[in-house]
Scaffold this motif. Structure first.
Motif, mmCIF file in Angstrom:
data_model
loop_
_atom_site.group_PDB
_atom_site.id
_atom_site.type_symbol
_atom_site.label_atom_id
_atom_site.label_comp_id
_atom_site.label_asym_id
_atom_site.label_seq_id
_atom_site.Cartn_x
_atom_site.Cartn_y
_atom_site.Cartn_z
ATOM 1 N N SER A 1 0.873 -1.285 -0.226
ATOM 2 C CA SER A 1 -0.080 -0.063 -0.052
ATOM 3 C C SER A 1 0.813 1.124 -0.007
ATOM 4 C CB SER A 1 -0.734 -0.041 1.326
ATOM 5 O OG SER A 1 0.073 0.157 2.584
ATOM 6 N N GLU A 2 0.176 2.582 -0.240
ATOM 7 C CA GLU A 2 0.819 3.734 0.049
ATOM 8 C C GLU A 2 1.578 3.802 1.303
ATOM 9 O OE1 GLU A 2 1.352 6.081 -2.225
ATOM 10 O OE2 GLU A 2 -0.028 5.236 -4.059
ATOM 11 N N ARG A 3 1.101 3.090 2.385
ATOM 12 C CA ARG A 3 1.822 3.348 3.512
ATOM 13 C C ARG A 3 2.709 2.015 3.795
ATOM 14 N NH1 ARG A 3 -1.193 2.820 7.953
ATOM 15 N NH2 ARG A 3 -0.262 4.328 9.109
ATOM 16 N N PHE A 4 3.104 1.407 2.899
ATOM 17 C CA PHE A 4 3.727 0.096 2.769
ATOM 18 C C PHE A 4 3.462 -0.837 3.758
ATOM 19 C CE2 PHE A 4 6.206 3.348 0.689
ATOM 20 C CZ PHE A 4 7.135 2.435 -0.207
ATOM 21 N N ALA A 5 2.030 -1.191 3.647
ATOM 22 C CA ALA A 5 1.584 -2.360 4.300
ATOM 23 C C ALA A 5 1.335 -3.277 3.542
ATOM 24 C CB ALA A 5 0.253 -2.075 4.945
ATOM 25 N N TRP A 6 1.838 -4.738 3.690
ATOM 26 C CA TRP A 6 1.716 -5.825 3.024
ATOM 27 C C TRP A 6 0.575 -6.573 3.125
ATOM 28 C CZ3 TRP A 6 6.369 -6.643 0.068
ATOM 29 C CH2 TRP A 6 7.346 -5.682 0.556
ATOM 30 N N GLN A 7 0.071 -7.102 1.737
ATOM 31 C CA GLN A 7 -1.034 -8.071 1.857
ATOM 32 C C GLN A 7 -0.688 -8.909 0.543
ATOM 33 O OE1 GLN A 7 -4.504 -5.492 0.713
ATOM 34 N NE2 GLN A 7 -5.151 -5.551 2.809
ATOM 35 N N LEU A 8 -1.090 -10.338 0.897
ATOM 36 C CA LEU A 8 -0.468 -11.616 -0.004
ATOM 37 C C LEU A 8 -1.840 -12.086 -0.435
ATOM 38 C CD1 LEU A 8 2.410 -13.116 1.649
ATOM 39 C CD2 LEU A 8 2.448 -11.261 0.019
ATOM 40 N N GLN A 9 -1.981 -12.843 -1.557
ATOM 41 C CA GLN A 9 -2.964 -13.925 -1.958
ATOM 42 C C GLN A 9 -2.317 -15.021 -2.369
ATOM 43 O OE1 GLN A 9 -6.517 -12.745 -4.214
ATOM 44 N NE2 GLN A 9 -6.502 -14.795 -4.963
ATOM 45 N N LEU A 10 -2.550 -16.013 -1.605
ATOM 46 C CA LEU A 10 -1.809 -17.239 -1.920
ATOM 47 C C LEU A 10 -2.444 -17.996 -3.126
ATOM 48 C CD1 LEU A 10 -1.046 -18.735 1.557
ATOM 49 C CD2 LEU A 10 0.296 -17.191 0.214
ATOM 50 N N THR A 11 -1.835 -18.884 -3.938
ATOM 51 C CA THR A 11 -2.295 -19.755 -4.651
ATOM 52 C C THR A 11 -3.533 -20.207 -4.689
ATOM 53 O OG1 THR A 11 -0.646 -21.191 -4.565
ATOM 54 C CG2 THR A 11 -0.274 -19.638 -6.365
ATOM 55 N N SER A 12 -3.494 -20.772 -3.502
ATOM 56 C CA SER A 12 -4.802 -21.363 -2.687
ATOM 57 C C SER A 12 -5.959 -20.667 -2.553
ATOM 58 C CB SER A 12 -4.409 -22.271 -1.503
ATOM 59 O OG SER A 12 -4.068 -20.929 -0.646
ATOM 60 N N GLY A 13 -5.851 -19.226 -2.908
ATOM 61 C CA GLY A 13 -7.099 -18.466 -2.697
ATOM 62 C C GLY A 13 -6.893 -17.749 -1.226
ATOM 63 N N ILE A 14 -6.344 -18.092 -0.511
ATOM 64 C CA ILE A 14 -6.271 -17.484 1.159
ATOM 65 C C ILE A 14 -5.388 -16.127 0.855
ATOM 66 C CG2 ILE A 14 -5.232 -17.746 3.334
ATOM 67 C CD1 ILE A 14 -5.164 -20.618 3.117
ATOM 68 N N LYS A 15 -5.922 -15.057 1.709
ATOM 69 C CA LYS A 15 -5.460 -13.621 1.780
ATOM 70 C C LYS A 15 -5.045 -13.480 3.262
ATOM 71 C CE LYS A 15 -8.882 -11.753 -1.810
ATOM 72 N NZ LYS A 15 -9.660 -10.915 -1.827
ATOM 73 N N LEU A 16 -3.924 -12.942 2.996
ATOM 74 C CA LEU A 16 -2.961 -12.709 4.427
ATOM 75 C C LEU A 16 -2.989 -11.195 4.323
ATOM 76 C CD1 LEU A 16 -0.342 -15.439 3.925
ATOM 77 C CD2 LEU A 16 -2.524 -15.477 5.213
ATOM 78 N N ASN A 17 -3.359 -10.295 5.579
ATOM 79 C CA ASN A 17 -2.977 -9.201 5.780
ATOM 80 C C ASN A 17 -1.859 -9.099 6.656
ATOM 81 O OD1 ASN A 17 -2.965 -6.507 6.257
ATOM 82 N ND2 ASN A 17 -5.424 -6.469 6.336
ATOM 83 N N LEU A 18 -0.605 -8.717 6.418
ATOM 84 C CA LEU A 18 0.593 -8.725 7.291
ATOM 85 C C LEU A 18 0.933 -7.159 7.914
ATOM 86 C CD1 LEU A 18 2.594 -10.896 4.750
ATOM 87 C CD2 LEU A 18 1.356 -11.504 6.819
ATOM 88 N N GLY A 19 0.273 -6.248 7.305
ATOM 89 C CA GLY A 19 0.543 -4.995 8.021
ATOM 90 C C GLY A 19 1.876 -4.548 7.707
ATOM 91 N N ARG A 20 2.292 -3.477 8.310
ATOM 92 C CA ARG A 20 3.503 -2.915 7.701
ATOM 93 C C ARG A 20 4.754 -3.339 8.579
ATOM 94 N NH1 ARG A 20 2.539 3.423 9.411
ATOM 95 N NH2 ARG A 20 4.648 3.481 8.441
ATOM 96 N N LYS A 21 4.743 -3.710 9.664
ATOM 97 C CA LYS A 21 6.055 -4.002 10.704
ATOM 98 C C LYS A 21 5.898 -5.603 10.903
ATOM 99 C CE LYS A 21 5.497 0.225 13.447
ATOM 100 N NZ LYS A 21 5.636 0.817 14.729
#
Length: 244
Positions: free
Chosen positions: A176-196
């Motif tokens: 994101s613009e605030r450098f927060a990380w999000q992933l979507q795995l090939t299995s379809g699961i979404k992960l919200n990891l945040g900035r730190k």
């Protein structure tokens, strides 16, 4: 009328002879120059491409070279050809040299795409962007603000290596613009990891996933933006979150 002495005659004869020689040399050099410049007499007959490449359109590249350098072998500017080639999207590096009498030798190093960037560009292993030129490839999708290409790719590589230990892989990564990380795995699961501490949070997910996978409901998303624990959303009930 004053007659010239024998010495004067010899002197002027020598001068005339020297002028004639000089004129002949000048004329001859002009003829040779025009002959060498004549594309019909000394054309670049062969453009020899080498290297390992899959996506570079060689026929189109050769047409561009010949259009930009229509002269003879001797007039061809190697530096201009080099700049033209390295400006092509799929060319990472190139070398160009002439080979007598009518050949141009070009060695190509092709770009190695590792991910798509913001839908419209590709990324090479060094985080440099280049145009896809309409070529469709099965690659992970990376999204982020302009100028964050290298940061996104470094994060992707680190998380990819970590996930490989558990046989999971990334289909899409967003920064994101605030450098927060999000992933979507090939299995379809979404992960919200945040900035730190996104690597530590991803490891937390990997550690707990065997327990999550044993549940009756498939996992839809996992929110890891907590100092301890995580929040899980399930596929069968979007409104039901489980705090772990």
């Amino acid at each position: 009328m004053q007659l010239l002495s024998r010495e004067q005659v010899r002197f002027y004869s020598g001068v005339l002879f020297l002028l004639a020689v000089v004129a002949s040399l000048v004329y001859g050099s002009m003829v040779v120059r025009d002959w060498l410049k004549d594309e019909q007499r000394m054309p670049v007959q062969v453009i020899d491409f080498s290297g390992q490449y899959e996506h570079i359109n060689i026929a189109r590249l050769e047409r561009k070279i010949r259009k930009s350098q229509p002269g003879s072998f001797f007039e061809l500017d190697v530096n201009e050809v080099f700049r033209l080639i390295e400006a092509q999207p799929w060319v990472y590096r190139a070398s160009v040299r002439k080979q007598w009498p009518n050949r141009l030798k070009i060695y190509l190093v092709e770009q190695q795409p590792v991910a798509r960037w913001n839908d419209d560009m590709l990324l090479n292993p060094y985080g440099d962007t280049f145009e896809s030129e309409g070529i469709t490839l099965s690659l992970p999708q990376l999204f982020g603000p302009g100028g964050s290409e290298k940061t996104a790719l470094e994060g992707y590589n680190a998380m990819k290596s970590l996930l490989a230990t558990s046989s999971m892989s990334i289909a899409e990564l967003s920064l994101s613009e605030r450098f927060a990380w999000q992933l979507q795995l090939t299995s379809g699961i979404k992960l919200n990891l945040g900035r730190k501490e996104f690597i530590d949070r991803l490891q937390r997910f990997i550690d707990v996933f065997p327990l999550l996978s044993k549940q009756d409901k498939p996992v839809k998303y996992v929110d890891l933006r907590y100092d301890t624990g995580l929040a899980v959303g399930w596929q069968s009930d979007e409104n039901d979150n489980k705090q772990s």
